[in-house]
Design a protein around this motif. Structure first.
Motif, mmCIF file in Angstrom:
data_model
loop_
_atom_site.group_PDB
_atom_site.id
_atom_site.type_symbol
_atom_site.label_atom_id
_atom_site.label_comp_id
_atom_site.label_asym_id
_atom_site.label_seq_id
_atom_site.Cartn_x
_atom_site.Cartn_y
_atom_site.Cartn_z
ATOM 1 N N ALA A 29 27.018 34.570 40.477
ATOM 2 C CA ALA A 29 27.104 35.579 41.533
ATOM 3 C C ALA A 29 25.741 36.221 41.776
ATOM 4 O O ALA A 29 25.334 36.424 42.931
ATOM 5 C CB ALA A 29 28.134 36.636 41.157
ATOM 6 N N ILE A 52 31.356 41.963 39.741
ATOM 7 C CA ILE A 52 30.529 41.189 40.666
ATOM 8 C C ILE A 52 30.437 41.886 42.015
ATOM 9 O O ILE A 52 29.342 42.035 42.588
ATOM 10 C CB ILE A 52 31.094 39.767 40.826
ATOM 11 N N GLY A 57 27.973 41.202 44.933
ATOM 12 C CA GLY A 57 28.308 39.780 44.983
ATOM 13 C C GLY A 57 29.638 39.515 45.646
ATOM 14 O O GLY A 57 30.322 40.420 46.122
ATOM 15 N N ALA A 59 33.309 37.442 45.099
ATOM 16 C CA ALA A 59 34.151 36.764 44.124
ATOM 17 C C ALA A 59 35.616 37.087 44.364
ATOM 18 O O ALA A 59 35.951 38.118 44.960
ATOM 19 C CB ALA A 59 33.763 37.181 42.700
#
Length: 297
Positions: A29, A52, A57, A59
Motif C-alpha cells: 500500500a 492503510i 492508501g 485497501a
C-alpha cells in the motif's frame, strides 16, 4: 517504502491480519498498490485496512478461508470487482500445530497441510485462471505470485513434520507453477522468511528470546517488515525471475539452490544389491553435506 514499483497494481495478500502478512500489505500500500487484505480473522483484516486507509492508501478487507475452493474464487473476484483487475498474489496464510511425528494426529496433519498447501493452490489456481483469460484476450498482465515456504520445509524442523512437509510442497509447487504459467505472463517465486511472528513467538522460550527486539535499539533483524521489500519487488512488473526460492532474514537475502543433482555413478547395467553400499558411500563422500535439520541434536 517509496520506489513505487507497485503504482496502479492490484495485490492480494493472504493471512495479512498480523505478522509478516500485515507487513506485506502495508508495504504494498505504501508503494502505491491497491490491496485486498485477506485474513480468516475478518476483524484483524479490517484493522489493517483501516491502517492503510488512514495513511492515504487503498485497501479492502476479505475474510475468506483460502483453502475453500469457492471462497478462493470469490477472493480473486473481490480484487477484480473492487479495483478493476488483479496483478499480484502473495500467498502467506498459515498456522502451526506442532508435534513430534509419533504424536501427530490425523486432524493436526490435515489442518496444517490444508491451510498452507491447499490454500496456496486454491488462490493461485483461481488467479491463474483470470490471468490466462486475460492473456488469451490479448490483454496479458505482468502477473506475479509470491508463495511462502519456510526453512523448515527446505531443511526440516524437529517437531514440525506437518508444517515442514507442507512448506516443502509449496516450494515445489512454485517451481511447477513457474514452468506451466510463464507463457501467460505469470512469474511465480517463493520466499522462506525468518521473522518475529505470533507463530515463532509461540514456539517456546528459547525461540521467543531469540526473536525479541534488541534492547539497545540496534537493527531489529527479526522485524517482519524486513521481509517485505523483497516481496514487493517480486510482486512487481520489474521482477524478471521465476521459479526461484529466496531465504530472507533481517538484511540478508539468499537464493536457495535445492535439489540439484550431486555425485553420480553409472554402471551401464543393473546394480547388484551387494554393490550398492560402496557406491552410496562414494556418492555421499563426493557430495555437499545437507543443511542440518532445525532442532536436530
Amino acid at each position: 517504502m517509496s520506489d513505487l514499483l507497485s503504482t496502479d497494481r492490484v495485490v492480494i495478500v493472504t493471512g495479512a491480519g498480523q505478522g509478516i502478512g500485515r507487513a506485506h500489505a502495508l508495504a504494498f500500500a505504501a508503494d502505491g498498490a491497491a490491496v485486498v487484505v485477506n485474513d480468516f480473522n475478518a476483524d484483524a483484516a479490517q484493522a489493517v485496512v483501516d491502517e492503510i486507509v488512514a495513511g492515504g492508501g487503498n485497501a479492502v478487507a476479505d475474510g475468506a478461508d483460502v483453502a475453500d475452493w469457492t471462497a478462493g474464487a470469490e477472493l480473486v473476484a473481490t480484487a477484480i470487482r473492487e479495483f478493476g483487475g488483479l496483478d499480484t498474489v502473495v500467498n502467506n496464510a498459515g498456522f502451526l500445530r506442532d508435534r513430534m511425528l509419533v504424536s501427530l494426529s490425523e486432524d493436526e496433519w490435515d489442518a496444517v497441510v490444508r491451510v498452507h498447501l491447499k490454500g496456496h493452490f486454491v488462490v493461485l489456481r483461481h488467479a491463474a485462471d483470470y490471468w490466462r483469460a486475460q492473456s488469451k484476450a490479448g490483454a496479458q498482465r505482468a502477473a506475479r505470485v509470491v508463495n511462502t515456504s519456510s526453512g523448515a520445509g527446505l531443511f526440516g524442523s524437529v517437531g514440525q513434520g506437518n508444517y515442514a512437509a507442507a512448506k516443502a510442497a509449496i516450494a515445489e509447487l512454485t517451481i511447477q507453477a513457474a514452468a506451466e504459467l510463464g507463457g501467460y505472463g505469470i512469474a511465480v517465486n517463493a520466499i522462506a522468511p525468518a521473522a518475529r511472528t505470533q507463530m515463532t513467538m509461540g514456539a517456546g522460550e528459547a525461540m521467543a528470546a531469540q526473536m525479541a527486539p534488541p534492547a539497545d535499539g540496534s537493527f531489529d533483524a527479526m522485524d517482519p517488515a524486513n521481509i517485505s521489500p523483497l516481496v514487493v519487488w517480486l510482486g512487481s512488473a520489474a521482477a524478471d525471475v521465476t521459479g526461484r526460492v529466496f531465504e530472507v532474514e533481517g538484511g540478508t537475502i539468499t537464493l536457495l539452490d535445492a535439489w540439484q543433482r550431486a555425485a553420480s555413478r553409472d554402471k551401464g547395467a543393473r546394480w547388484e544389491p551387494a554393490e550398492v553400499g560402496a557406491v552410496v558411500d562414494t556418492l555421499v563422500a563426493e557430495s555437499p553435506a545437507p543443511v542440518p535439520v532445525y532442532g536436530a541434536r
